[in-house]
Design a protein around this motif. Structure first.
Motif: not given
Length: 85
Positions: A14-22, A70-85
């Motif tokens: 659920q955490i992963s999904e909500q981050l990917c949606l954002r 420094s923390g966590w950052f969004v990768g260069e290819d945001i299409t991967l977030a759409k493919e995860v869920f």
């Protein structure tokens, strides 16, 4: 940031999904830092270890990357977030 956690389902996905949606929705842009593990855990009302596990899984999938100290950052290819869920 509002988090809706269904306690009847596993929390990590659920955490992963909500981050990917954002990320896919433009809340977080490529190379942008996301909230810390502690901030997400407090906002979602879950254990920080659960959040850490979710972020590590998204890192394995290429959605996020971490920078030590420094923390966590969004990768260069945001299409991967759409493919995860």
């Amino acid at each position: 940031m509002d988090w809706i956690i269904d306690k009847q389902r596993p929390i990590c996905p659920q955490i992963s999904e909500q981050l990917c949606l954002r990320i896919a929705g433009g809340t977080f842009a490529p190379q942008q830092k996301i909230p810390s593990v502690r901030e997400i855990a407090l906002a979602a009302g879950v254990n920080p270890n659960t959040v850490q596990h979710s972020l590590e899984e998204l890192e394995r999938k290429g959605v996020l990357y971490s920078v030590r100290g420094s923390g966590w950052f969004v990768g260069e290819d945001i299409t991967l977030a759409k493919e995860v869920f």
